[in-house]
Design an enzyme around this catalytic site. Structure first.
Site, PDB file in Angstrom:
ATOM      1  N   SER A   1       0.703  -1.119   0.113  1.00 28.28           N
ATOM      2  CA  SER A   1      -0.049   0.027  -0.051  1.00 28.28           C
ATOM      3  C   SER A   1       0.929   1.256  -0.103  1.00 28.28           C
ATOM      4  O   SER A   1       0.308   2.400   0.133  1.00 28.28           O
ATOM      5  CB  SER A   1      -0.948  -0.005   1.233  1.00 28.28           C
ATOM      6  OG  SER A   1       0.046  -0.040   2.371  1.00 28.28           O
TER       7      SER A   1
ATOM      8  N   THR B   1     -39.165  26.857 -11.071  1.00 27.72           N
ATOM      9  CA  THR B   1     -39.734  25.326 -10.433  1.00 27.72           C
ATOM     10  C   THR B   1     -39.726  24.498 -11.689  1.00 27.72           C
ATOM     11  O   THR B   1     -40.115  25.052 -12.860  1.00 27.72           O
ATOM     12  CB  THR B   1     -40.895  25.282  -9.660  1.00 27.72           C
ATOM     13  OG1 THR B   1     -42.138  25.614 -10.473  1.00 27.72           O
ATOM     14  CG2 THR B   1     -40.876  26.284  -8.314  1.00 27.72           C
ATOM     15  N   HIS B   2     -39.322  23.305 -11.713  1.00 29.84           N
ATOM     16  CA  HIS B   2     -39.315  22.635 -13.199  1.00 29.84           C
ATOM     17  C   HIS B   2     -38.423  23.324 -14.153  1.00 29.84           C
ATOM     18  O   HIS B   2     -38.555  23.051 -15.271  1.00 29.84           O
ATOM     19  CB  HIS B   2     -40.598  22.448 -13.538  1.00 29.84           C
ATOM     20  CG  HIS B   2     -41.596  21.791 -12.613  1.00 29.84           C
ATOM     21  ND1 HIS B   2     -41.937  20.417 -12.437  1.00 29.84           N
ATOM     22  CD2 HIS B   2     -42.441  22.616 -11.740  1.00 29.84           C
ATOM     23  CE1 HIS B   2     -42.794  20.290 -11.297  1.00 29.84           C
ATOM     24  NE2 HIS B   2     -43.067  21.668 -10.765  1.00 29.84           N
TER      25      HIS B   2
ATOM     26  N   SER C   1     -12.389  27.132 -27.117  1.00 31.17           N
ATOM     27  CA  SER C   1     -12.427  25.617 -28.026  1.00 31.17           C
ATOM     28  C   SER C   1     -11.445  25.840 -29.100  1.00 31.17           C
ATOM     29  O   SER C   1     -11.012  26.580 -29.703  1.00 31.17           O
ATOM     30  CB  SER C   1     -13.821  25.780 -28.954  1.00 31.17           C
ATOM     31  OG  SER C   1     -13.865  24.940 -30.014  1.00 31.17           O
TER      32      SER C   1
ATOM     33  N   LYS D   1     -16.293  30.392 -28.617  1.00 23.50           N
ATOM     34  CA  LYS D   1     -16.697  29.711 -27.389  1.00 23.50           C
ATOM     35  C   LYS D   1     -15.908  30.035 -26.168  1.00 23.50           C
ATOM     36  O   LYS D   1     -14.778  30.342 -26.184  1.00 23.50           O
ATOM     37  CB  LYS D   1     -16.437  28.124 -27.631  1.00 23.50           C
ATOM     38  CG  LYS D   1     -17.220  27.637 -28.834  1.00 23.50           C
ATOM     39  CD  LYS D   1     -18.605  27.009 -28.338  1.00 23.50           C
ATOM     40  CE  LYS D   1     -18.358  25.745 -27.598  1.00 23.50           C
ATOM     41  NZ  LYS D   1     -19.886  25.137 -27.111  1.00 23.50           N
TER      42      LYS D   1
ATOM     43  N   ASN E   1     -16.118  28.098 -22.616  1.00 17.95           N
ATOM     44  CA  ASN E   1     -16.741  27.084 -22.023  1.00 17.95           C
ATOM     45  C   ASN E   1     -16.649  27.277 -20.476  1.00 17.95           C
ATOM     46  O   ASN E   1     -15.771  27.275 -20.002  1.00 17.95           O
ATOM     47  CB  ASN E   1     -16.502  25.519 -22.725  1.00 17.95           C
ATOM     48  CG  ASN E   1     -16.671  25.578 -24.265  1.00 17.95           C
ATOM     49  OD1 ASN E   1     -17.785  26.109 -24.514  1.00 17.95           O
ATOM     50  ND2 ASN E   1     -15.964  24.973 -24.835  1.00 17.95           N
TER      51      ASN E   1
ATOM     52  N   GLU F   1     -18.500  22.129 -15.084  1.00 16.98           N
ATOM     53  CA  GLU F   1     -18.762  20.850 -15.678  1.00 16.98           C
ATOM     54  C   GLU F   1     -17.957  19.752 -14.904  1.00 16.98           C
ATOM     55  O   GLU F   1     -18.435  18.717 -14.283  1.00 16.98           O
ATOM     56  CB  GLU F   1     -18.533  20.780 -17.081  1.00 16.98           C
ATOM     57  CG  GLU F   1     -19.377  21.646 -17.912  1.00 16.98           C
ATOM     58  CD  GLU F   1     -19.029  21.637 -19.231  1.00 16.98           C
ATOM     59  OE1 GLU F   1     -19.159  20.980 -20.311  1.00 16.98           O
ATOM     60  OE2 GLU F   1     -17.813  22.495 -19.642  1.00 16.98           O
TER      61      GLU F   1
ATOM     62  N   GLN G   1      -7.569  -1.821   4.186  1.00 18.17           N
ATOM     63  CA  GLN G   1      -6.462  -1.147   3.723  1.00 18.17           C
ATOM     64  C   GLN G   1      -6.818  -0.301   2.473  1.00 18.17           C
ATOM     65  O   GLN G   1      -6.337   0.791   1.993  1.00 18.17           O
ATOM     66  CB  GLN G   1      -5.348  -2.131   3.302  1.00 18.17           C
ATOM     67  CG  GLN G   1      -4.108  -1.426   2.415  1.00 18.17           C
ATOM     68  CD  GLN G   1      -2.769  -2.317   2.348  1.00 18.17           C
ATOM     69  OE1 GLN G   1      -2.111  -2.596   3.396  1.00 18.17           O
ATOM     70  NE2 GLN G   1      -2.870  -2.976   1.166  1.00 18.17           N
TER      71      GLN G   1
ATOM     72  N   LYS H   1      -8.046   3.881   2.284  1.00 18.55           N
ATOM     73  CA  LYS H   1      -7.437   5.226   2.215  1.00 18.55           C
ATOM     74  C   LYS H   1      -7.559   5.875   0.899  1.00 18.55           C
ATOM     75  O   LYS H   1      -7.927   7.042   0.701  1.00 18.55           O
ATOM     76  CB  LYS H   1      -5.964   4.983   2.460  1.00 18.55           C
ATOM     77  CG  LYS H   1      -5.686   4.746   4.044  1.00 18.55           C
ATOM     78  CD  LYS H   1      -4.427   3.997   4.095  1.00 18.55           C
ATOM     79  CE  LYS H   1      -4.381   3.210   5.390  1.00 18.55           C
ATOM     80  NZ  LYS H   1      -5.214   2.032   5.129  1.00 18.55           N
TER      81      LYS H   1
HETATM   82  N1  ARG Z   1      -1.343  -1.431   5.572  1.00 21.60           N
HETATM   83  C1  ARG Z   1      -2.201  -1.756   6.360  1.00 21.60           C
HETATM   84  C2  ARG Z   1      -3.526  -1.066   6.180  1.00 21.60           C
HETATM   85  O1  ARG Z   1      -3.534   0.012   5.657  1.00 21.60           O
HETATM   86  C3  ARG Z   1      -1.548  -1.572   7.974  1.00 21.60           C
HETATM   87  C4  ARG Z   1      -2.462  -2.609   8.885  1.00 21.60           C
HETATM   88  C5  ARG Z   1      -1.720  -3.981   8.714  1.00 21.60           C
HETATM   89  N2  ARG Z   1      -2.401  -4.562   9.629  1.00 21.60           N
HETATM   90  C6  ARG Z   1      -2.361  -5.901   9.438  1.00 21.60           C
HETATM   91  N3  ARG Z   1      -2.667  -6.620  10.599  1.00 21.60           N
HETATM   92  N4  ARG Z   1      -1.741  -6.671   8.487  1.00 21.60           N
HETATM   93  O2  ARG Z   1      -4.430  -1.280   6.919  1.00 21.60           O
END
Ligand code: ARG
Length: 458
Positions: free
Chosen positions: A24, A156-157, A278, A284, A286, A291, A323, A326
């Protein structure tokens, strides 16, 4: 070779595919500052509790600070073999200070470590979001003040409904974004607890002081249940829910800006800094920023659904599925931060075409309700009857291709003899908005009162 952190029972290292799916570090390196902060707080607590010697603590803290400088200088060599940010940092610490590095992980697991790192990051992001929303609200308040008297059609609408003021329309967004801001504050209040010290899931036998680390890291208090501490990602889900609701508001605004900036509407003109040309059509201009704000909303909603789905089948406590929390949060945060900033810029910079708004405000018989209300007030008609009489008048005007105010009095009196010359006073857009002075209504006087109340509150 087997892993340096947990290779004791392993004869050989992971396959290339295992490393690829498991690592990760490419995204969680974003947590380096939080990880170092968490480790320093942990080391200081271990020393105070007599679990770590002062010498080892000093070496650990100094080593961690060196690592922070290395990462910030861009000289740190991240390794996928070391999976994640936690092991990358710990491994480098061992290079720097030797065996004492191995004492840092006493009374801790990566499970509570990642939970505390991620909470710290999300909390800081929520604070950034709050500041961004404050700037957006401020931009709207300024435009509302400037345009408390500017009439435009209310829809409205997406059909012309009744005249409103542009200031009032701006204040609708002040309400929405201020609610988003208060949702952000609610998230912070609820997530302001430190999971550090929960260890793998069961707590620890070492005499740790969880209150000390919670305070050192700026959390209100430690979490109360070690299993929950490492299983729960509500704080990330709440962040993403709040982000999705806020993005939805941004997207509706973006849609309005796209519509308003067409030559057919011509209500606003985006500044050059928030529009694009454009490559083929020289005329143009834009509304790309608007958007893209609309599109980012789809992405942010996707992040919320992804994390809800990742978590929904997980038994307690930690599973590696977590994991994947994130990237969803990081992606949503980047998208939302950009969307709020772009919108703040667009709103502050755009030219409001007062004349075009005024022309459109009166088109489409938008003061028909005012005529019906007049009949109720002055001729004592029941509203339903007044509605019908007005409908007949609108049909007549439509037939003749003129406005209600252009119908001769004699014609109006044929429809209902109670109508007098005085009715023409209520058929202008200015009279219409001025009359709507009910609490929260569109009258300039009421809009100014709302603005002042918000200024007081913020
Ligand atoms: N990289 C892991 C995560 O983001 C860290 C925690 C890992 N824990 C484990 N028991 N393997 O969740």
């Amino acid at each position: 070779a087997a892993n340096r952190m947990w290779g004791g029972r392993f004869a050989k290292g992971p396959s290339a595919v295992m490393e690829e799916i498991n690592a990760s570090i490419d995204f969680d390196r974003k947590l380096y500052a939080e990880d170092i902060r968490g480790s320093i707080a942990h080391a200081e607590m271990l020393e105070k509790q007599g679990i770590l010697t002062t010498r080892d603590r000093d070496a650990i803290v100094e080593g961690l600070e060196t690592i922070r400088s290395e990462i910030e200088a861009g000289s740190f060599a991240f390794s996928r073999r070391l999976e994640d940010i936690h092991m990358n940092i710990e491994s480098r610490l061992a290079d720097l200070i030797g065996p004492a590095a191995g004492r840092l992980h006493t009374a801790r697991s990566r499970n509570d470590q990642v939970a505390v790192d991620f909470r710290l990051w999300v909390k800081a992001e929520l604070e950034r979001t709050e500041a961004g929303l404050a700037a957006l609200v401020e931009a709207f308040l300024a435009r509302a003040e400037e345009h408390a008297d500017t009439v435009m059609p209310g829809f409205t609408h997406l059909q012309a409904a009744q005249p409103v003021t542009f200031g009032h329309h701006c204040m609708a967004y002040v309400e929405m974004f201020a609610r988003d801001r208060s949702r952000v504050r609610d998230c912070i209040a609820r997530m302001d607890e430190s999971p550090l010290g929960a260890a793998a899931l069961a707590g620890t036998g070492f005499p740790v002081d969880r209150h000390m680390t919670a305070t050192a890291l700026g959390f209100r208090e430690p979490t109360r249940n070690s299993i929950d501490s490492v299983s729960d990602r509500d704080f990330a889900l709440e962040y993403l829910s709040t982000a999705s609701i806020c993005a939805t508001h941004l997207s509706r605004l973006a849609e309005e800006i796209v519509i308003w900036s067409t030559p057919q509407f011509g209500f606003v003109r985006l500044s050059d800094s928030f529009s694009t040309g454009s490559s083929i059509m020289p005329q143009k201009k834009n509304p790309d920023a608007a958007e893209l704000v609309r599109a980012k909303t789809g992405r942010i909603n996707g992040c919320l659904v992804a994390l809800l789905t990742i978590l929904k089948g997980l038994p307690l406590a930690y599973s590696k599925d977590m994991q994947e929390d994130k990237e969803q949060v990081f992606d949503a945060a980047e998208s939302l931060g950009l969307a709020v900033a772009a919108m703040t810029g667009m709103v502050a910079d755009m030219r409001v075409e007062v004349d075009a708004m005024r022309r459109a405000a009166g088109a489409g018989y938008t003061t028909a309700t005012d005529l019906a209300d007049w009949l109720v007030r002055e001729a004592n008609l029941p509203f339903r009857e007044a509605h019908h009489v007005t409908g007949v008048a609108v049909a007549l005007a439509d037939d003749r291709g003129c406005d209600l105010a252009d119908l001769p009095l004699a014609e109006l009196r044929k429809i209902n003899p109670a109508i007098t010359q005085a009715v023409y006073d209520v058929l202008t857009v200015d009279a219409s908005v001025a009359s709507r002075s009910s609490y929260g209504g569109t009258a300039p006087s009421e809009v100014r009162r709302q603005i002042a109340a918000w200024r007081e509150r913020l």
